[in-house]
Design a protein around this motif. Structure first.
Motif, PDB file in Angstrom:
ATOM      1  N   ASP A   1       0.831  -1.205   0.000  1.00 30.29           N
ATOM      2  CA  ASP A   1       0.000   0.000   0.000  1.00 30.29           C
ATOM      3  C   ASP A   1       0.860   1.247   0.000  1.00 30.29           C
ATOM      4  O   ASP A   1       0.572   2.224  -0.716  1.00 30.29           O
ATOM      5  N   GLU A   2       1.938   1.239   0.810  1.00 33.28           N
ATOM      6  CA  GLU A   2       2.818   2.406   0.856  1.00 33.28           C
ATOM      7  C   GLU A   2       3.512   2.605  -0.492  1.00 33.28           C
ATOM      8  O   GLU A   2       3.624   3.736  -0.996  1.00 33.28           O
ATOM      9  N   LEU A   3       3.963   1.518  -1.109  1.00 32.58           N
ATOM     10  CA  LEU A   3       4.628   1.611  -2.420  1.00 32.58           C
ATOM     11  C   LEU A   3       3.660   2.169  -3.460  1.00 32.58           C
ATOM     12  O   LEU A   3       3.994   3.079  -4.237  1.00 32.58           O
ATOM     13  N   ARG A   4       2.440   1.629  -3.477  1.00 29.47           N
ATOM     14  CA  ARG A   4       1.472   2.055  -4.481  1.00 29.47           C
ATOM     15  C   ARG A   4       1.086   3.517  -4.302  1.00 29.47           C
ATOM     16  O   ARG A   4       1.027   4.286  -5.265  1.00 29.47           O
ATOM     17  N   THR A   5       0.841   3.922  -3.030  1.00 32.62           N
ATOM     18  CA  THR A   5       0.431   5.308  -2.779  1.00 32.62           C
ATOM     19  C   THR A   5       1.547   6.277  -3.139  1.00 32.62           C
ATOM     20  O   THR A   5       1.328   7.309  -3.786  1.00 32.62           O
TER      21      THR A   5
ATOM     22  N   ARG B   1       1.172   8.906  -6.298  1.00 35.04           N
ATOM     23  CA  ARG B   1       1.206  10.356  -6.087  1.00 35.04           C
ATOM     24  C   ARG B   1       2.350  11.012  -6.867  1.00 35.04           C
ATOM     25  O   ARG B   1       2.179  12.082  -7.462  1.00 35.04           O
ATOM     26  N   ALA B   2       3.533  10.382  -6.850  1.00 32.05           N
ATOM     27  CA  ALA B   2       4.677  10.957  -7.563  1.00 32.05           C
ATOM     28  C   ALA B   2       4.410  11.030  -9.062  1.00 32.05           C
ATOM     29  O   ALA B   2       4.729  12.029  -9.724  1.00 32.05           O
ATOM     30  N   ALA B   3       3.818   9.972  -9.603  1.00 33.75           N
ATOM     31  CA  ALA B   3       3.505   9.973 -11.026  1.00 33.75           C
ATOM     32  C   ALA B   3       2.449  11.017 -11.350  1.00 33.75           C
ATOM     33  O   ALA B   3       2.503  11.683 -12.393  1.00 33.75           O
ATOM     34  N   HIS B   4       1.484  11.176 -10.469  1.00 35.69           N
ATOM     35  CA  HIS B   4       0.458  12.193 -10.673  1.00 35.69           C
ATOM     36  C   HIS B   4       1.059  13.587 -10.690  1.00 35.69           C
ATOM     37  O   HIS B   4       0.731  14.414 -11.551  1.00 35.69           O
TER      38      HIS B   4
ATOM     39  N   PRO C   1      -6.918  17.324 -13.840  1.00 34.80           N
ATOM     40  CA  PRO C   1      -6.675  17.611 -12.424  1.00 34.80           C
ATOM     41  C   PRO C   1      -6.911  16.379 -11.566  1.00 34.80           C
ATOM     42  O   PRO C   1      -7.650  15.479 -11.946  1.00 34.80           O
ATOM     43  N   ALA C   2      -6.276  16.345 -10.415  1.00 30.98           N
ATOM     44  CA  ALA C   2      -6.509  15.247  -9.479  1.00 30.98           C
ATOM     45  C   ALA C   2      -7.927  15.340  -8.954  1.00 30.98           C
ATOM     46  O   ALA C   2      -8.532  16.408  -8.908  1.00 30.98           O
ATOM     47  N   ALA C   3      -8.441  14.185  -8.555  1.00 33.81           N
ATOM     48  CA  ALA C   3      -9.822  14.164  -8.090  1.00 33.81           C
ATOM     49  C   ALA C   3      -9.989  14.922  -6.787  1.00 33.81           C
ATOM     50  O   ALA C   3     -11.083  15.365  -6.446  1.00 33.81           O
ATOM     51  N   GLU C   4      -8.900  15.082  -6.029  1.00 35.50           N
ATOM     52  CA  GLU C   4      -8.971  15.778  -4.733  1.00 35.50           C
ATOM     53  C   GLU C   4      -8.039  16.965  -4.760  1.00 35.50           C
ATOM     54  O   GLU C   4      -6.866  16.827  -5.074  1.00 35.50           O
ATOM     55  N   PRO C   5      -8.488  18.172  -4.468  1.00 37.68           N
ATOM     56  CA  PRO C   5      -7.567  19.299  -4.401  1.00 37.68           C
ATOM     57  C   PRO C   5      -6.663  19.174  -3.188  1.00 37.68           C
ATOM     58  O   PRO C   5      -6.940  18.448  -2.260  1.00 37.68           O
ATOM     59  N   GLY C   6      -5.581  19.904  -3.190  1.00 32.91           N
ATOM     60  CA  GLY C   6      -4.711  19.838  -2.013  1.00 32.91           C
ATOM     61  C   GLY C   6      -3.281  19.755  -2.362  1.00 32.91           C
ATOM     62  O   GLY C   6      -2.448  19.437  -1.515  1.00 32.91           O
ATOM     63  N   GLY C   7      -2.895  19.946  -3.594  1.00 29.37           N
ATOM     64  CA  GLY C   7      -1.475  20.099  -3.943  1.00 29.37           C
ATOM     65  C   GLY C   7      -0.751  18.795  -3.964  1.00 29.37           C
ATOM     66  O   GLY C   7      -1.038  17.933  -4.765  1.00 29.37           O
TER      67      GLY C   7
ATOM     68  N   ARG D   1      -0.417  16.160  -1.952  1.00 30.90           N
ATOM     69  CA  ARG D   1      -0.899  14.901  -1.373  1.00 30.90           C
ATOM     70  C   ARG D   1      -2.359  14.634  -1.769  1.00 30.90           C
ATOM     71  O   ARG D   1      -3.263  14.676  -0.924  1.00 30.90           O
ATOM     72  N   PRO D   2      -2.590  14.374  -3.057  1.00 30.91           N
ATOM     73  CA  PRO D   2      -3.953  14.039  -3.468  1.00 30.91           C
ATOM     74  C   PRO D   2      -4.384  12.698  -2.901  1.00 30.91           C
ATOM     75  O   PRO D   2      -3.553  11.844  -2.577  1.00 30.91           O
ATOM     76  N   ASP D   3      -5.671  12.523  -2.779  1.00 32.99           N
ATOM     77  CA  ASP D   3      -6.234  11.296  -2.230  1.00 32.99           C
ATOM     78  C   ASP D   3      -5.914  10.117  -3.147  1.00 32.99           C
ATOM     79  O   ASP D   3      -6.275  10.131  -4.323  1.00 32.99           O
ATOM     80  N   PRO D   4      -5.242   9.044  -2.647  1.00 30.16           N
ATOM     81  CA  PRO D   4      -4.908   7.901  -3.512  1.00 30.16           C
ATOM     82  C   PRO D   4      -6.152   7.195  -4.043  1.00 30.16           C
ATOM     83  O   PRO D   4      -6.148   6.645  -5.138  1.00 30.16           O
ATOM     84  N   VAL D   5      -7.239   7.218  -3.265  1.00 25.72           N
ATOM     85  CA  VAL D   5      -8.469   6.597  -3.757  1.00 25.72           C
ATOM     86  C   VAL D   5      -9.003   7.371  -4.953  1.00 25.72           C
ATOM     87  O   VAL D   5      -9.444   6.802  -5.954  1.00 25.72           O
TER      88      VAL D   5
END
Length: 414
Positions: A12-16, A20-23, A113-119, A121-125
């Motif tokens: 989970d940590e690897l995927r998140t 996020r980095a790729a996003h 854009p990411a589904a969650e605003p916030g710079g 750390r977007p929401d992984p879900v």
């Protein structure tokens, strides 16, 4: 943006972290999902064994349009993993791990854009949902394209089928036209029976191959100035138009010589002499017959041809054997002139070897022909040749062109 190096202790940590980095780097959702899935497959065994893995992400300088560099280090492995080309996003081998160079979209292109605003750390879900939506949309496009191609293929198949039908119809038209042409040629080559008081005459011709109704079996009949009927039967070696040409040459030569008054016993030899200079490859059996319709007198000369069959009114049969050699044979010519008589009701059967040699034993064929002629001798004369051919060809082991020609002396006196 600077390089980021992260130690990951769970999938989970690897995927998140990687998602996020790729996003942040602007990787398209499709490539992002492939990258995460590929890294997860490589690291799963090490993380399950409690060994942490190292993830390094090097974004390109802003505005350069370069690729994103990702490196996965697996400290529990001495060699790079195998089958890196089989991953959802193929990787390059790296020391104790694997590396990816992920293409980024054009810097000038708008990024989703990411589904969650916030710079940072977007929401992984939300990112996972974005990837899922992207993949769903892509699958929908592929499904629509697949359906379009199926419709085009069905339309193409329908057109091809229609074309095949047209070609079949055209082929059938050509076959019919070819058949009509050959039948016209056959009619031109095979004269109708001579109408002479005192004689009934009929003939049946069957080709060895239905699609090529011409061959080397020909006949000719005509009335001479003295009132006698002359009949020539020829069987030239081979099939098709070449043998037809040879047989036609023989019948024309015999007709010319007969009308010039040459004796029946000399016709085969004289024909061979005439044609020797024109066709040195020609080989043909020849049988010539003269019948006086007033008296029934029968004369016959032969050149290697099957013997004629005489069927008496009471059913007695006899083959008229006359020695001789045909055109193209050594020492061609007739050795004897055979004489006999057709009484009222008697039937004379002339034929080519395709009638009696459709099976293995020609002698057995002659015996079968005698029996068939005895059974069918009282039919209307126009039906006799067909009845003989039908009975003789119940079994055909050696197909060949066939002529069955019959002459019956009428019972009514003229």
């Amino acid at each position: 943006m600077r390089a980021q190096s992260t130690t990951c202790r769970s999938l989970d940590e690897l995927r998140t972290t990687l998602r996020r980095a790729a996003h942040r780097a602007g990787v398209e959702p499709d490539l992002r999902s492939r990258l995460v899935l590929s890294a997860s497959r490589l690291a799963a065994a090490d993380l399950a064994a409690g060994r942490a893995v190292s993830l390094e992400v090097v974004p390109p300088p802003r505005g350069t349009g370069a690729d994103l560099a990702v490196r996965l280090s697996l400290p529990g492995r001495a060699e790079p993993p195998s089958d890196l080309d089989a991953l959802p996003l193929p990787a390059l081998p790296a020391p104790a791990g694997a590396a990816w160079t992920v293409p980024l979209p054009d810097p000038g292109a708008a990024r989703r854009p990411a589904a969650e605003p916030g710079g940072d750390r977007p929401d992984p879900v939300a990112l996972l949902e974005e990837e899922t939506a992207f993949l769903t949309e892509r699958l929908d496009r592929l499904d629509r394209e697949h359906q379009r191609l199926k419709d085009e293929l069905a339309e193409t198949n329908s057109g091809v089928l229609a074309l095949y039908v047209q070609l079949e119809e055209r082929d059938e038209q050509l076959r019919k036209a070819h058949g009509r042409m050959l039948r016209q040629l056959e009619d031109a080559l095979r004269p109708p029976p001579v109408e002479v008081p005192g004689l009934e005459m009929a003939v049946r011709y069957e080709p060895a191959e239905s699609h090529a109704p011409t061959g080397g079996d020909l006949y000719d009949w005509f009335t001479l100035p003295d009132g006698t009927v002359h009949i020539t039967l020829v069987d030239a070696l081979g099939h098709g138009l070449t043998s037809t040409r040879g047989a036609l040459n023989v019948t024309h030569a015999v007709r010319t010589l007969a009308l010039e008054g040459h004796g029946l016993e000399t016709l085969v030899a004289r024909t061979a002499d005439v044609l020797a200079a024109f066709d040195q490859e020609l080989m043909a059996t020849v049988q010539v017959v003269r019948i006086d319709p007033r008296t029934g007198e029968l004369r016959l000369a032969n050149g290697s041809h099957p013997p004629a069959l005489l069927v008496r009114r009471d059913g007695a049969t006899r083959f008229l054997e006359a020695a001789g050699r045909g055109v193209g044979f050594p020492l061609p010519g007739s050795e004897v002139l055979l004489r006999d008589r057709l009484d009222p009701g008697d039937l004379l059967v002339l034929y080519t070897d395709g009638l009696t040699e459709s099976r293995r034993d020609p002698c057995e064929g002659e015996q079968r022909l005698a029996g068939a002629a005895r059974r069918h001798r009282c039919l209307p004369v126009e039906e006799v040749p067909g009845a003989l051919a039908e009975e003789m060809h119940t079994v055909i082991l050696h197909p060949d062109d066939t002529v069955a020609l019959v002459v019956r002396r009428a019972r009514r006196a003229y």
